[in-house]
Write a protein that holds these residues in place. Structure first.
Motif, PDB file in Angstrom:
ATOM      1  N   THR A  57     -41.372   2.734   9.009  1.00  0.00           N
ATOM      2  CA  THR A  57     -42.275   2.545   7.869  1.00  0.00           C
ATOM      3  C   THR A  57     -43.231   1.383   8.107  1.00  0.00           C
ATOM      4  OG1 THR A  57     -40.498   3.346   6.425  1.00  0.00           O
ATOM      5  CG2 THR A  57     -42.351   2.246   5.372  1.00  0.00           C
ATOM      6  N   TRP A  58     -42.751   0.309   8.711  1.00  0.00           N
ATOM      7  CA  TRP A  58     -43.596  -0.859   8.951  1.00  0.00           C
ATOM      8  C   TRP A  58     -44.694  -0.557   9.966  1.00  0.00           C
ATOM      9  CZ3 TRP A  58     -43.718  -4.505  13.247  1.00  0.00           C
ATOM     10  CH2 TRP A  58     -44.465  -5.655  12.964  1.00  0.00           C
ATOM     11  N   MET A  59     -44.398   0.265  10.966  1.00  0.00           N
ATOM     12  CA  MET A  59     -45.391   0.587  11.988  1.00  0.00           C
ATOM     13  C   MET A  59     -46.391   1.634  11.522  1.00  0.00           C
ATOM     14  SD  MET A  59     -45.041  -1.296  14.588  1.00  0.00           S
ATOM     15  CE  MET A  59     -46.040  -0.382  15.771  1.00  0.00           C
ATOM     16  N   ALA A  60     -46.125   2.305  10.408  1.00  0.00           N
ATOM     17  CA  ALA A  60     -47.061   3.322   9.886  1.00  0.00           C
ATOM     18  C   ALA A  60     -47.336   3.024   8.421  1.00  0.00           C
ATOM     19  CB  ALA A  60     -46.475   4.717  10.073  1.00  0.00           C
ATOM     20  N   PRO A  61     -48.071   1.948   8.119  1.00  0.00           N
ATOM     21  CA  PRO A  61     -48.281   1.569   6.715  1.00  0.00           C
ATOM     22  C   PRO A  61     -49.077   2.598   5.911  1.00  0.00           C
ATOM     23  CG  PRO A  61     -49.681   0.281   8.171  1.00  0.00           C
ATOM     24  CD  PRO A  61     -48.760   1.043   9.056  1.00  0.00           C
ATOM     25  N   ASP A  62     -49.858   3.445   6.589  1.00  0.00           N
ATOM     26  CA  ASP A  62     -50.664   4.443   5.885  1.00  0.00           C
ATOM     27  C   ASP A  62     -49.950   5.780   5.735  1.00  0.00           C
ATOM     28  OD1 ASP A  62     -52.773   2.620   5.687  1.00  0.00           O
ATOM     29  OD2 ASP A  62     -53.550   3.180   7.662  1.00  0.00           O
ATOM     30  N   ASP A  63     -48.777   5.904   6.301  1.00  0.00           N
ATOM     31  CA  ASP A  63     -48.016   7.157   6.208  1.00  0.00           C
ATOM     32  C   ASP A  63     -47.201   7.132   4.917  1.00  0.00           C
ATOM     33  OD1 ASP A  63     -46.600   9.471   6.528  1.00  0.00           O
ATOM     34  OD2 ASP A  63     -45.695   8.933   8.455  1.00  0.00           O
ATOM     35  N   LEU A  64     -47.735   7.756   3.885  1.00  0.00           N
ATOM     36  CA  LEU A  64     -47.059   7.751   2.596  1.00  0.00           C
ATOM     37  C   LEU A  64     -45.788   8.595   2.605  1.00  0.00           C
ATOM     38  CD1 LEU A  64     -50.153   8.006   0.221  1.00  0.00           C
ATOM     39  CD2 LEU A  64     -48.894   5.967   0.927  1.00  0.00           C
ATOM     40  N   ARG A  65     -45.760   9.635   3.426  1.00  0.00           N
ATOM     41  CA  ARG A  65     -44.548  10.447   3.514  1.00  0.00           C
ATOM     42  C   ARG A  65     -43.391   9.627   4.081  1.00  0.00           C
ATOM     43  NH1 ARG A  65     -43.128  13.770   0.820  1.00  0.00           N
ATOM     44  NH2 ARG A  65     -41.931  14.890   2.391  1.00  0.00           N
ATOM     45  N   ALA A  66     -43.666   8.768   5.066  1.00  0.00           N
ATOM     46  CA  ALA A  66     -42.619   7.910   5.617  1.00  0.00           C
ATOM     47  C   ALA A  66     -42.089   6.954   4.553  1.00  0.00           C
ATOM     48  CB  ALA A  66     -43.152   7.133   6.823  1.00  0.00           C
ATOM     49  N   ALA A  67     -43.013   6.427   3.726  1.00  0.00           N
ATOM     50  CA  ALA A  67     -42.583   5.535   2.644  1.00  0.00           C
ATOM     51  C   ALA A  67     -41.707   6.274   1.634  1.00  0.00           C
ATOM     52  CB  ALA A  67     -43.799   4.934   1.954  1.00  0.00           C
ATOM     53  N   ALA A  68     -42.056   7.539   1.344  1.00  0.00           N
ATOM     54  CA  ALA A  68     -41.247   8.324   0.404  1.00  0.00           C
ATOM     55  C   ALA A  68     -39.860   8.606   0.978  1.00  0.00           C
ATOM     56  CB  ALA A  68     -41.958   9.635   0.072  1.00  0.00           C
ATOM     57  N   ARG A  69     -39.808   8.915   2.265  1.00  0.00           N
ATOM     58  CA  ARG A  69     -38.499   9.160   2.888  1.00  0.00           C
ATOM     59  C   ARG A  69     -37.648   7.893   2.867  1.00  0.00           C
ATOM     60  NH1 ARG A  69     -41.743  12.195   6.531  1.00  0.00           N
ATOM     61  NH2 ARG A  69     -41.831  10.396   7.946  1.00  0.00           N
ATOM     62  N   LEU A  70     -38.281   6.742   3.127  1.00  0.00           N
ATOM     63  CA  LEU A  70     -37.542   5.486   3.078  1.00  0.00           C
ATOM     64  C   LEU A  70     -37.025   5.226   1.666  1.00  0.00           C
ATOM     65  CD1 LEU A  70     -36.576   2.790   4.263  1.00  0.00           C
ATOM     66  CD2 LEU A  70     -38.847   1.862   3.744  1.00  0.00           C
ATOM     67  N   LEU A  71     -37.858   5.474   0.666  1.00  0.00           N
ATOM     68  CA  LEU A  71     -37.445   5.261  -0.717  1.00  0.00           C
ATOM     69  C   LEU A  71     -36.276   6.168  -1.082  1.00  0.00           C
ATOM     70  CD1 LEU A  71     -38.023   3.809  -3.386  1.00  0.00           C
ATOM     71  CD2 LEU A  71     -39.607   5.653  -3.950  1.00  0.00           C
ATOM     72  N   ALA A  72     -36.341   7.436  -0.656  1.00  0.00           N
ATOM     73  CA  ALA A  72     -35.242   8.361  -0.938  1.00  0.00           C
ATOM     74  C   ALA A  72     -33.960   7.912  -0.247  1.00  0.00           C
ATOM     75  CB  ALA A  72     -35.617   9.774  -0.491  1.00  0.00           C
ATOM     76  N   GLU A  73     -34.094   7.414   0.987  1.00  0.00           N
ATOM     77  CA  GLU A  73     -32.912   6.937   1.708  1.00  0.00           C
ATOM     78  C   GLU A  73     -32.301   5.719   1.024  1.00  0.00           C
ATOM     79  OE1 GLU A  73     -30.455   4.746   4.441  1.00  0.00           O
ATOM     80  OE2 GLU A  73     -32.434   4.066   3.834  1.00  0.00           O
TER      81      GLU A  73
END
Length: 698
Positions: free
Chosen positions: A311-327
């Motif tokens: 997530t830190w290496m892809a700050p513009d990837d909102l899907r990665a942020a959503a997956r992190l939040l779900a995890e």
């Protein structure tokens, strides 16, 4: 303000329209309210989003045809539309979101969510039990506590992880709405991610360099060369990433940062491989629940560090942020589950115990005629020992002692008999199923092929045949010998072992019409429990290297010599589990009925097929031929037959279920083998009672 907020929320909950509920909630949003009131407001908003039912449904209606993630997404989209139409509401809501992120500890969520605080298993168990009773207060300035109050349903993980990109973009825009450049949460979130990564890598490195992990690494050189361990290099790699990131912030090229991040990923992979080596060492050399807990927590931290790094290496990837939040939501929910903690940390110990039982159980399956006849001889020897056990039992009960003392003496009697059988290599039929079930479960690993299925079915048939031989060997010896002992006792001592009244009471107590089947099933539970204790004792002996301590003990070497100390160590290693299992079984058979009666007023009596058959033999010797013409005797015989079935079936079923669960086998795969077993039974029914030939075949 707090009373006003409480009143409005009550009115909002009582309203009939979902839209009116949302309007009332958004209207009272106040970015300048105290922290606790803003937290409660956000909790109510999230609960409205994942509420069941269609958006415009009445309180008594629902929309079960619509998937839960779609319902939540529809409600969230509607809330964003309402905010777009009301700029004042939107300003307050955006201010609340930014203020909560700014004023709350984000590391408590990113780094600690789902991670036990205590370093030991039982401390974590106590922590989860307390947290299940006392939820966090909304005024705690921790995002982890806030998430626990907001996301309380398992469905939350599903709808958060499946958020579409357009909704994610609108949520990001809501956070930035009306904010000054220095108030945008994006940069603050990036710093929180970096701080959480630093925290996690330090914790992983600390645990990996501890004596618990370091001494259990598979490579002997890695234990001596500390600098070669990935745990030692991990913190320096993280510092290099932070230095490279600072250089990029000051205008340097990002190439060095990518290099350092890739090296950090490589070290995390190496740490995961090292953890697998630790688990392999534990499995070979004994399992400790506390060690498993610490290593499993380190594995969770490695997985979390990798997610944060992505997530830190892809700050513009909102899907990665959503997956992190779900995890994070899922980890937060799992951290409150006591059953999740027990399954995760006892699975390896259960597998180790099951493997001991499987190795022992292989000796209790007669696959050819030679082994079958040997089992009959062993069972006959067990029946002879049980004759003495039955006579001593009647002497103890005839003394009319206090129930606890009587139970203790009965337990010592049983344990002594079982130990004698163990060292004489005799067999007690009902002790075998709990050992043989894991053997069958282990054979399921190769049951995916026709040859594997045939081997499994062969083992099942051999097991049924062996159990029948063991039960018959016990009963056909203990009953007539007990009868003969009573017939000899009367002319020699001019008395009976038991009185005629006691003989009639014994026959009536074994009747199939009474609680005998229930008692027989509960006795099967005790038989299974003793196999667990035997496996635990074997694991404890190996884990603490008691054998090595005995073999190299200075006093023992001076007394017995080096060879004698080694033989003693090997003797203890071979018999520790059997001794522990037999002693525990004997004491449980004697003390559990007394304890249940004393503390729970539950009348439970041991119903063991071999002991009961011997008791019937003594009763027949006392009463003579008269019982042969009465229903009392034949109902008792039927009860003993039910004991044979239930003692074996219950202990086998419990052991087999535990073995299957410890090997992560699917129930559907196990059920598919039942048809193969029945086909073999119908095609070759004689194999159930006699081996077909000398070849190892069912």
């Amino acid at each position: 303000m707090f009373r006003y907020l409480t009143t409005v929320i009550k009115k909002w909950r009582a309203s009939r329209s979902s839209g009116h509920q949302l309007d009332a909630l958004l209207a009272i949003a106040d970015a300048k309210a105290p922290y606790a009131e803003r937290s409660e407001w956000l909790i109510e908003l999230v609960h409205w989003i994942h509420r069941r039912g269609a958006l415009q449904a009445e309180p008594g209606e629902s929309a079960e045809h619509e998937a839960r993630p779609v319902q939540a997404h529809t409600r969230l989209r509607y809330a964003l539309h309402v905010l777009d139409r009301n700029p004042a509401w939107k300003t307050n809501v955006a201010g609340i979101l930014r203020a909560l992120l700014r004023e709350s500890d984000g590391i408590s969520l990113l780094c600690d969510a789902g991670m036990p605080v205590h370093s030991g298993f039982f401390g974590a168990l106590t922590e989860r039990f307390q947290s299940s009773l006392i939820p966090p207060a909304p005024n705690r300035r921790e995002l982890g506590a806030l998430f626990r109050l907001m996301f309380t349903s398992k469905d939350d993980v599903d709808w958060i992880g499946k958020l579409p990109v357009d909704l994610l973009e609108r949520i990001r825009d809501l956070f930035d709405y009306g904010a000054a450049d220095d108030q945008r949460p994006t940069s603050a979130f990036s710093l929180d991610l970096l701080a959480a990564l630093h925290n996690l890598t330090c914790q992983i490195s600390s645990t990996g360099l501890s004596q618990t992990v370091r001494t259990r690494l598979g490579d002997a050189d890695a234990r001596t060369a500390t600098e070669s361990q990935p745990f030692y290099r991990l913190t320096r790699a993280m510092l290099a990433v932070e230095t490279a990131h600072q250089a990029v912030e000051e205008g340097a090229e990002p190439g060095r940062l990518l290099h350092e991040v890739n090296y950090l990923r490589l070290l995390l992979d190496q740490c995961r491989v090292a953890i697998d080596d630790v688990f392999s060492h534990l499995y070979r050399n004994g399992v400790s629940v506390d060690i498993v807990f610490q290593v499993e927590r380190m594995r969770m931290r490695i997985a979390r560090a990798e997610h944060l790094l992505d997530t830190w290496m892809a700050p513009d990837d909102l899907r990665a942020a959503a997956r992190l939040l779900a995890e994070l939501v899922q980890a937060n929910q799992a951290s409150q589950s006591i059953s999740h903690l027990l399954r995760g940390n006892f699975s390896l110990l259960a597998r180790k115990v099951v493997e001991y039982s499987a190795d022992t159980g292989e000796h209790y399956i007669a696959r050819d005629r030679e082994e079958y006849l040997k089992m009959l001889r062993m069972a006959a020897g067990g029946g002879l020992v049980t004759v003495v056990t039955v006579c001593v039992k009647f002497a103890i009960t005839g003394a009319h002692l206090y129930s606890m003392l009587e139970g203790l003496l009965a337990g010592i009697n049983y344990a002594s008999s079982f130990l004698l059988m163990h060292f004489l290599h005799f067999s007690l039929a009902t002790k075998q199923p709990a050992m043989t079930a894991p053997t069958l479960a282990r054979e399921l690993d190769s049951a995916g092929t026709p040859h594997g299925v045939d081997e499994f079915v062969t083992s099942v048939i051999a097991l049924i045949r062996t159990q029948a031989a063991a039960v018959l060997g016990n009963v056909l010896v203990v009953l007539p010998v007990c009868l003969g002992v009573q017939l000899l006792w009367r002319p020699v001592f001019h008395a009976d072992i038991i009185s005629p009244e006691k003989a009639h009471a014994t026959l009536r107590s074994f009747s199939l019409l009474g609680p005998t089947p229930l008692y027989a099933a509960l006795t099967g539970v005790l038989l299974w429990s003793s196999s667990l204790l035997a496996g635990w004792a074997d694991n404890w002996f190996v884990l603490h290297r008691v054998g090595d301590a005995l073999a190299y003990n200075r006093r023992l070497r001076l007394t017995l010599g080096a060879a004698g100390a080694g033989r003693l160590a090997r003797f203890c290693r071979s018999n520790i589990a059997g001794v522990a299992g037999n002693i525990s079984l004997g004491l449980m058979l004697g003390l559990v009925p007394a304890l249940l009666a004393a503390f729970f007023a539950f009348g439970f009596e041991v119903r063991h097929v071999t002991l009961s058959a011997g008791s019937i033999g003594v009763a027949l010797g006392v009463l003579g031929k008269a019982p042969l013409r009465s229903a009392e005797l034949w109902w008792a015989v039927a009860g003993v037959c039910s004991m044979a079935v239930l003692n074996v079936a219950v202990s086998f079923a419990l052991a087999f279920h535990m073995a299957v669960r410890s090997r992560d086998l699917r129930r559907t795969h196990v059920r598919s083998l039942h048809h193969a077993v029945w086909r073999r039974v119908f095609s070759r029914p004689t194999a159930l009672v006699w081996p077909v030939g000398r070849r190892r075949d069912g």
